[in-house]
Design a protein around this motif. Structure first.
Motif, PDB file in Angstrom:
ATOM      1  N   THR A   1       0.837  -1.205   0.000  1.00 20.70           N
ATOM      2  CA  THR A   1       0.000   0.000   0.000  1.00 20.70           C
ATOM      3  C   THR A   1       0.869   1.251   0.000  1.00 20.70           C
ATOM      4  N   ALA A   2       1.961   1.206   0.781  1.00 19.13           N
ATOM      5  CA  ALA A   2       2.872   2.347   0.836  1.00 19.13           C
ATOM      6  C   ALA A   2       3.459   2.647  -0.536  1.00 19.13           C
ATOM      7  N   VAL A   3       3.863   1.619  -1.259  1.00 22.19           N
ATOM      8  CA  VAL A   3       4.429   1.814  -2.598  1.00 22.19           C
ATOM      9  C   VAL A   3       3.367   2.374  -3.548  1.00 22.19           C
ATOM     10  N   GLN A   4       2.165   1.845  -3.456  1.00 21.15           N
ATOM     11  CA  GLN A   4       1.079   2.324  -4.309  1.00 21.15           C
ATOM     12  C   GLN A   4       0.786   3.806  -4.059  1.00 21.15           C
ATOM     13  N   TRP A   5       0.684   4.183  -2.786  1.00 24.51           N
ATOM     14  CA  TRP A   5       0.427   5.587  -2.461  1.00 24.51           C
ATOM     15  C   TRP A   5       1.599   6.468  -2.869  1.00 24.51           C
ATOM     16  N   SER A   6       2.808   5.976  -2.641  1.00 30.85           N
ATOM     17  CA  SER A   6       3.992   6.751  -2.974  1.00 30.85           C
ATOM     18  C   SER A   6       4.057   7.062  -4.465  1.00 30.85           C
ATOM     19  N   ILE A   7       3.794   6.042  -5.279  1.00 28.37           N
ATOM     20  CA  ILE A   7       3.930   6.185  -6.725  1.00 28.37           C
ATOM     21  C   ILE A   7       2.712   6.843  -7.362  1.00 28.37           C
ATOM     22  N   ILE A   8       1.527   6.374  -7.013  1.00 29.77           N
ATOM     23  CA  ILE A   8       0.309   6.856  -7.669  1.00 29.77           C
ATOM     24  C   ILE A   8      -0.219   8.142  -7.037  1.00 29.77           C
ATOM     25  N   LYS A   9      -0.274   8.156  -5.718  1.00 31.86           N
ATOM     26  CA  LYS A   9      -0.847   9.307  -5.014  1.00 31.86           C
ATOM     27  C   LYS A   9       0.101  10.501  -4.978  1.00 31.86           C
ATOM     28  N   HIS A  10       1.411  10.219  -4.806  1.00 31.83           N
ATOM     29  CA  HIS A  10       2.381  11.308  -4.644  1.00 31.83           C
ATOM     30  C   HIS A  10       3.411  11.386  -5.766  1.00 31.83           C
ATOM     31  N   GLN A  11       3.239  10.591  -6.819  1.00 33.24           N
ATOM     32  CA  GLN A  11       4.156  10.606  -7.963  1.00 33.24           C
ATOM     33  C   GLN A  11       5.622  10.476  -7.539  1.00 33.24           C
ATOM     34  N   SER A  12       5.863   9.611  -6.551  1.00 29.80           N
ATOM     35  CA  SER A  12       7.213   9.296  -6.057  1.00 29.80           C
ATOM     36  C   SER A  12       7.933  10.511  -5.458  1.00 29.80           C
ATOM     37  N   LYS A  13       7.180  11.510  -5.054  1.00 27.90           N
ATOM     38  CA  LYS A  13       7.758  12.738  -4.506  1.00 27.90           C
ATOM     39  C   LYS A  13       8.484  12.502  -3.187  1.00 27.90           C
ATOM     40  N   TYR A  14       7.973  11.559  -2.382  1.00 30.78           N
ATOM     41  CA  TYR A  14       8.508  11.389  -1.031  1.00 30.78           C
ATOM     42  C   TYR A  14       9.332  10.119  -0.852  1.00 30.78           C
ATOM     43  N   ILE A  15       9.508   9.347  -1.907  1.00 30.50           N
ATOM     44  CA  ILE A  15      10.287   8.121  -1.791  1.00 30.50           C
ATOM     45  C   ILE A  15      11.742   8.409  -2.165  1.00 30.50           C
ATOM     46  N   ASP A  16      12.665   8.036  -1.305  1.00 32.68           N
ATOM     47  CA  ASP A  16      14.086   8.301  -1.514  1.00 32.68           C
ATOM     48  C   ASP A  16      14.709   7.144  -2.293  1.00 32.68           C
ATOM     49  N   ILE A  17      14.658   7.227  -3.607  1.00 32.68           N
ATOM     50  CA  ILE A  17      15.144   6.155  -4.477  1.00 32.68           C
ATOM     51  C   ILE A  17      16.640   5.920  -4.281  1.00 32.68           C
ATOM     52  N   GLU A  18      17.380   6.998  -4.164  1.00 31.79           N
ATOM     53  CA  GLU A  18      18.833   6.864  -4.018  1.00 31.79           C
ATOM     54  C   GLU A  18      19.191   6.135  -2.724  1.00 31.79           C
ATOM     55  N   TYR A  19      18.447   6.421  -1.666  1.00 35.73           N
ATOM     56  CA  TYR A  19      18.741   5.758  -0.404  1.00 35.73           C
ATOM     57  C   TYR A  19      18.369   4.278  -0.459  1.00 35.73           C
TER      58      TYR A  19
END
Length: 231
Positions: free
Chosen positions: A108-126
């Motif tokens: 659910t967290a991944v779904q919200w991160s990607i769809i709801k927030h367009q990956s704005k808050y997910i730290d891909i580099e980390y």
């Protein structure tokens, strides 16, 4: 002044989000206990005696009591009336249930991160940093180090959903107890390289914004509990 009190005096630290936090004595007590658990000095079912630990560390029982309460909330310890506090043990059914719930929360967290927030808050580099360091730790035969980066990886995923409620639900599962379980059962060591591959696949799914692929990877990345409980 005890060693823990000297360490704690005026100590502050920054979390990855940049928020200034003050470290308190109970954190040091909790860290001391967790380290003992991860070293194998304390095993499932072993008692944790508040007065004995306070004397050992030359600190007040109040600080120990708070640390025990925190670790019980995280899943490391369990307390029963008239029986005291022990290192928590988990049955196979309990661990299977934990896997199912955690998978749903993180998916659910991944779904919200990607769809709801367009990956704005997910730290891909980390996330990539965690996977790289997990691999390094396995090469160095350091499962504890590997598990610490493992949990940081998953915490970062949940934080990417930008939801206090979801993060609270994830924290309530006692995820850091899994770190202890995975290290304590040493028959898992041969499976660690495979774990790196699975985390790499999860990272790639998130980096490519593929929610479905992440869900499939997440469901298959846990250890088989049949193997876990052979010991």
């Amino acid at each position: 002044m005890s060693v823990l009190q000297k360490k704690n005096a005026g100590e502050k630290h920054l979390d990855r989000g940049g928020l200034l936090k003050r470290r308190v004595l109970r954190d040091d007590v909790a860290e001391y206990l967790v380290s003992a658990i991860l070293r194998g000095d304390l095993a499932p079912g072993d008692k944790v005696v508040e007065s004995k630990l306070a004397k050992e560390l030359s600190i007040s029982q109040g600080a120990v009591r708070e640390a025990i309460r925190d670790l019980a909330a995280q899943g490391f310890l369990e307390t029963e009336a008239y029986k005291g506090t022990r290192i928590r043990t988990l049955t196979k059914d309990q661990l299977d249930d934990y896997y199912d719930v955690r998978t749903e929360i993180e998916s659910t967290a991944v779904q919200w991160s990607i769809i709801k927030h367009q990956s704005k808050y997910i730290d891909i580099e980390y996330l990539k940093y965690c996977v790289d360091n997990m691999s390094r730790c396995v090469q160095e035969n350091n499962p504890r180090c590997m598990r610490e980066y493992d949990m940081s990886f998953h915490l970062t995923i949940v934080q990417g959903a930008y939801s206090e409620s979801l993060l609270r639900a994830w924290n309530s599962l006692g995820n850091y107890y899994w770190t202890y379980i995975a290290i304590y059962y040493d028959n898992l060591a041969s499976f660690l390289p495979e774990q790196i591959e699975k985390h790499q696949a999860m990272y790639e799914a998130i980096a490519s914004s593929d929610v479905d692929s992440y869900r499939k990877c997440a469901r298959g990345h846990y250890f088989d509990t049949e193997i876990l409980y052979q010991k």
